[in-house]
Design an enzyme around this catalytic site. Structure first.
Site, PDB file in Angstrom:
ATOM      1  N   GLY B 220       3.649  -1.296   3.431  1.00 14.62           N
ATOM      2  CA  GLY B 220       2.762  -2.097   4.273  1.00 14.62           C
ATOM      3  C   GLY B 220       2.927  -1.716   5.732  1.00 14.62           C
ATOM      4  O   GLY B 220       3.193  -0.546   6.071  1.00 14.62           O
ATOM      5  N   SER B 221       2.846  -2.710   6.589  1.00 19.03           N
ATOM      6  CA  SER B 221       2.806  -2.425   8.028  1.00 19.03           C
ATOM      7  C   SER B 221       4.104  -1.867   8.585  1.00 19.03           C
ATOM      8  O   SER B 221       4.109  -1.315   9.691  1.00 19.03           O
ATOM      9  CB  SER B 221       2.447  -3.701   8.795  1.00 19.03           C
ATOM     10  N   THR B 222       5.207  -2.019   7.867  1.00 17.42           N
ATOM     11  CA  THR B 222       6.436  -1.423   8.409  1.00 17.42           C
ATOM     12  C   THR B 222       6.270   0.085   8.526  1.00 17.42           C
ATOM     13  O   THR B 222       6.913   0.729   9.341  1.00 17.42           O
ATOM     14  CB  THR B 222       7.659  -1.719   7.508  1.00 17.42           C
ATOM     15  N   LYS B 224       3.875   1.480   9.810  1.00 15.25           N
ATOM     16  CA  LYS B 224       3.245   1.782  11.108  1.00 15.25           C
ATOM     17  C   LYS B 224       4.257   2.379  12.078  1.00 15.25           C
ATOM     18  O   LYS B 224       3.870   3.038  13.048  1.00 15.25           O
ATOM     19  CB  LYS B 224       2.615   0.514  11.695  1.00 15.25           C
TER      20      LYS B 224
END
Lengths: 495, 489
Positions: B220-222, B224
């Site tokens: 997920g966003s980790t 990013k």
């Protein structure tokens, strides 16, 4: 059948006439010393097991050793009395094998008892029954020695033995499973109180039948029948009974899925046929049939295919039901044992299923190593070779055939057992003579050894001194008139 | 008749010779193969009669796994202090079921057969002492492990927590929940062992799975952090303007990719995009950078390594094929085929904390002799040898992560500890919109002198279901681990 014996006796008799006969040594004292040696080894083995298993070392071990010595001393005395010229090596070898078997069964008992205790179950040691079976077997051993005071008398019962043998073999197949099946093997006869494997006894009975039959029909075999592909075959009617008997007993065993015993029977029949006819072609023909039979069996029966797959790579079928788990465990044990073994009582032979019966040689290979296993094989070889020597030396053809057959059986059994365990041949599951747990096997093999001792006794017994030849009688017409004195009326002999 | 009898005698001799030859082959030539076969439990039995080494923790040498004398044939029982808490670290050691985890990977040291212990073994042999195994000192910090484990189990979460020392790669904590009790598997009662094993392997929650290193998840966003590193390395600054639209079309498809909850991005710069975890900008950044740059940066973080061991084998993380613009867009925000182990996810934060250089994670600090003298110390090594981002860019990303932490909710915040973090809320499953997302939190602290990096994953949103976010579920646990390290609990 008795004429070759008479002829063979002649040179000996002649020899005795020039050199007065001296006493042939009976070597009974050698036997006693060897038995003492066997007892010593067995006692030491027992001490090692107890020490490695951290059991309490007590005097009871010494008593067990002495009891063992006493049992075999009794057997020795019986041999001394009823077969004084018998081979002195046979009994000690058998006693040692039996003793090693008892120690090993006891050792596996300790492990199984411990495992049962961990699972909160009870365990009845198998060794107690085995000791009892040893005593019973030795009683029968003595009985056979006494009753069969001359092995040639057995020829009279050739057909009877054959019939009883076939019936004994077929009985478990005919009886319902509830009376004949133990652990999936339908080769038992469950009697109230105990069970026997009639096949073990049929082995000896049929050998007696084949030997006597082949001896009585020996001349007929030599008569040429039809020629087929350059091979002289005996006439079918001469060969008929033996072929029928052989096919019947192997067929029964295949039906019972007892492949090991059928392999044993087949090879023994073939061997006796070869010895009787002195024609190797029988072996060639037999082996061709065997190969053909194997191919057919492989294609027909899934359990045969399974055995072959387990044989080719037991590690691959390790996890499958009916797969190579048992053989693989046996191989792991043998590998762990290596050359010198883990030491008696210090290995894990109980990890192999059926460690105290079919796989007892794997247990020996693990704890005593290759050296121990080789020693055990040499003991069997010694028994068989001594038996074979007696067969060579004995004067009658029946004795030769029977002795040869018995000796060959001993090696064949161990070949099937150890070959199966060490992955030389597919595993077929028969017991190792004298080592494995099991009363029938023990009893049958003791009877086998008793007969072997009987043959060897006959072989080594010095020929009876020739009876004084009766005076050559003149033809009655030319005979002198002899005055015959009437015996006194009161019947008392006169000086 | 004697001639055939003699021949039969020869045949008998040949048969026995065959048996002997074959037995020689089995017991001499092939013996080692059979002896060392993993299915040959005899070896294990032997080991149980030996005094196996201990597994101790880093700081005060707290014993995690030891042996107790036992009165049965095995002489010693393996016992685990706080078994379930440390099970992902220690693994198990069982008579029936072999060994797992560290017990397996450090087996040679623990059972004493390691060549480095050779001299000692020799003297054992001479003096007749029972041979005993070497000990293993771990990098684990019991305080961090306990804080993370307690909170995960209190909340009844399924997931994993990994904590690293960023400068060295030392693993401070490795938690996987639900866990199992290795003591039950080490039992000498066969039935207890079997029962425990069966209950563990049949449990649908799979307690024996070490989620921290053996399982991969969509990050997920980790993820990013990887995309952001690539963007910074590409020369863009934190003030680069971004598209604040609530959604964007995946190139070449009619599928839309939207921000969390379908909202527009509250800020217009790259920095804001990370702080608020806006999806659209990162998807577009990934699309602009292209597959090669994304893969290169990811590889420098260690993603894609297939042979990593700590010393247990770590499942390889991957960014997937990245074979289209659409794939790049989705992968830029850690979806599609991107799969990371929690350990790898922790490495993302740790790498930023360490100025852009990933350090090889390690669990074993040193190997000790049976008398606890040190035989070998492991020194930190670089994981890939190439920095994932320059130290100046790492400092920029750190500041962006501090801002992100500022917007992250959840408990456990302490004024005296400055944390740099990134949350993640990873969709997964076949019906991703209606499957509770995995909640992620990856962070390091203190921001200016990083002592600890941590990654937390709570599977399926923990107790918040569809509404779960990384901040609301996972952040609290990550902060607890950080506080345990820095603030004394």
């Amino acid at each position: 059948m008795s004429q070759p014996a008479a002829r063979a006796a002649e040179p000996l008799a002649a020899q005795f006439q020039t050199n007065p006969p001296r006493d042939v040594p009976t070597r009974r004292n050698t036997e006693l010393v060897l038995l003492g040696f066997a007892a010593f080894i067995v006692t030491i083995a027992l001490v090692l097991v107890e020490a490695n298993q951290e059991q309490q070392l007590t005097w009871s071990i010494v008593w067990l050793g002495l009891a063992y010595l006493a049992i075999f001393a009794a057997a020795h005395l019986a041999v001394r009395k009823w077969a004084p010229y018998a081979d002195p090596v046979l009994l000690p070898c058998v006693a040692l094998l039996n003793g090693i078997g008892l120690v090993m069964i006891h050792r596996i008992d300790l492990a199984l008892a411990e495992r049962a205790a961990q699972n909160g179950k009870d365990y009845t040691p198998a060794v107690t029954a085995q000791v009892l079976f040893t005593v019973i077997s030795l009683v029968f051993f003595v009985v056979v020695l006494v009753v069969v005071n001359d092995h040639r008398t057995l020829t009279r019962y050739g057909y009877t033995a054959g019939l009883v043998g076939i019936i004994a073999l077929a009985l478990p197949a005919l009886l319902p499973s509830s009376l004949s099946e133990v652990n999936g093997a339908k080769v038992w006869l469950k009697l109230p109180g105990f069970s026997i494997q009639p096949g073990e006894f049929a082995k000896i009975l049929l050998m007696i039948f084949f030997a006597s039959f082949l001896v009585s029909k020996r001349d007929l075999f030599m008569v040429a029948g039809k020629k087929f592909l350059g091979v002289e075959l005996p006439r079918a009617r001469d060969l008929g009974p033996i072929l029928i008997a052989a096919i019947a007993c192997i067929g029964i065993l295949v039906f019972e899925k007892d492949l090991g015993t059928s392999l044993l029977f087949f090879s023994v029949i073939l061997m006796m046929l070869y010895v009787a006819t002195e024609r190797i072609i029988w072996v060639v023909l037999g082996l061709s049939f065997f190969v053909g039979g194997c191919v057919i069996a492989y294609n027909l029966f899934t359990h045969v295919q399974q055995r072959v797959a387990n044989w080719l790579d037991p590690l691959a079928t390790y996890d499958k039901l009916g797969g190579g788990y048992q053989i693989a465990q046996g191989l792991f044990g043998l590998g762990t044992g290596g050359i010198g073994g883990t030491g008696l009582g210090a290995g894990r032979p109980d990890m192999v299923p059926e460690a105290n019966t079919d796989f007892i040689t794997a247990a020996i290979g693990e704890e005593l190593g290759f050296i121990g296993l080789a020693a055990v094989l040499m003991l069997y070889l010694l028994v068989a070779m001594r038996g074979m020597r007696s067969a060579l030396a004995v004067r009658d053809t029946f004795g030769k055939l029977l002795g040869g057959g018995l000796a060959f059986t001993m090696v064949m059994q161990i070949f099937v057992v150890v070959g199966g365990v060490t992955k030389l041949i597919p595993e077929t599951g028969i017991t190792a003579p004298f080592l494995s747990k099991g009363g029938s096997s023990l009893l049958a093999n003791y009877i086998l050894v008793a007969l072997l001792l009987r043959v060897s006794d006959a072989a080594r017994r010095p020929a009876a001194r020739p009876k004084p030849q009766p005076q050559q009688q003149a033809p009655i017409a030319e005979a002198h008139t002899v005055l015959v004195q009437r015996p006194p009326a009161d019947g008392s002999a006169q000086g | 008749m004697n001639t055939p009898l003699r021949k039969v005698g020869m045949a008998m001799l040949v048969m026995v010779v065959l048996l002997l030859a074959n037995a020689t082959y089995i017991q001499v030539v092939k013996a080692d193969d059979y002896r060392t076969d993993s299915r040959n439990a005899r070896v294990l039995y032997d080991e149980f009669a030996r005094r196996r080494g201990q597994i101790v923790s880093q700081a005060n040498g707290e014993v995690l796994a030891k042996v107790d004398p036992s009165n049965d044939k095995y002489k010693y029982t393996r016992s685990y202090v706080d078994g379930p808490m440390y099970a992902p670290v220690t693994g198990y050691y069982s008579i029936n079921y072999g060994s797992g985890g560290l017990e397996r990977s450090e087996d040679d040291v623990l059972n004493g057969s390691d060549p480095r212990l050779f001299v000692r073994r020799l003297s054992d042999m001479v003096t007749g002492r029972d041979p005993s195994g070497g000990n293993v000192r771990l990098t684990i910090d019991p305080a961090v492990q306990k804080a993370a484990y307690d909170l995960m189990t209190q909340r009844n979460y399924t997931g994993a927590v990994v904590a690293l020392e960023p400068k060295t790669g030392r693993i401070l904590a490795m938690v996987s929940t639900p866990s199992y009790d290795p003591n039950k598997l080490a039992s000498h009662t066969s039935k207890a062992q079997t029962d425990a094993w069966n209950s563990y392997v049949k449990d649908p929650k799979n307690p024996m799975l070490n989620r921290a290193i053996s399982e991969t998840y969509p990050p997920g966003s980790t993820f990013k952090l990887v995309t952001a590193s690539a963007v910074l390395e590409d020369g863009k600054g934190p003030d680069t303007p971004v598209n604040p639209a609530p959604n964007t079309k995946l190139p070449g498809t009619s599928v839309t990719l939207e921000n969390y909850a379908g909202e527009g991005c509250p800020g217009t710069t790259f920095k804001d995009a990370l702080a608020h975890s806006c999806n659209v900008p990162f998807a577009e950044f990934a699309g602009q950078l292209g597959a090669d740059k994304m893969k290169k940066t990811a590889a420098n973080f260690g993603i894609g390594q297939t042979d990593l061991t700590v010393p247990m084998k770590v499942a390889p993380s991957t960014v997937g094929p990245l074979d289209s613009q659409g794939a790049l867009y989705q992968s830029g925000i850690g979806q599609r085929d991107v799969r990371l182990t929690p350990l790898q996810d922790c490495l993302l934060a740790a790498t930023v904390a360490n100025g852009g250089m990933a350090m090889k994670p390690q669990l074993v600090q040193s190997v000790l002799a049976p008398d606890l003298s040190t035989i070998e110390d492991y020194s930190p090594t670089e994981l890939t040898g190439t920095a994932a981002l320059s130290s100046s860019n790492a400092a920029i990303l750190k500041d962006m992560m501090i801002a992100s932490e500022g917007f992250t909710k959840g408990g456990g915040k302490r004024a005296d500890i400055q944390i740099a973090s990134k949350t993640g809320t990873a969709e997964h499953g076949t019906d991703s919109k209606n499957t509770a997302p995995h909640a992620w939190y990856t962070a390091f602290a203190p921001a200016n002198d990083p002592q600890i990096a941590v990654a937390v994953i709570v599977e399926d949103g923990g107790n918040r279901g569809l509404a779960a976010t990384g901040g609301s579920v996972a952040a609290e646990i990550g902060r607890a681990a950080i506080n345990a390290k820095l603030g004394g609990g």
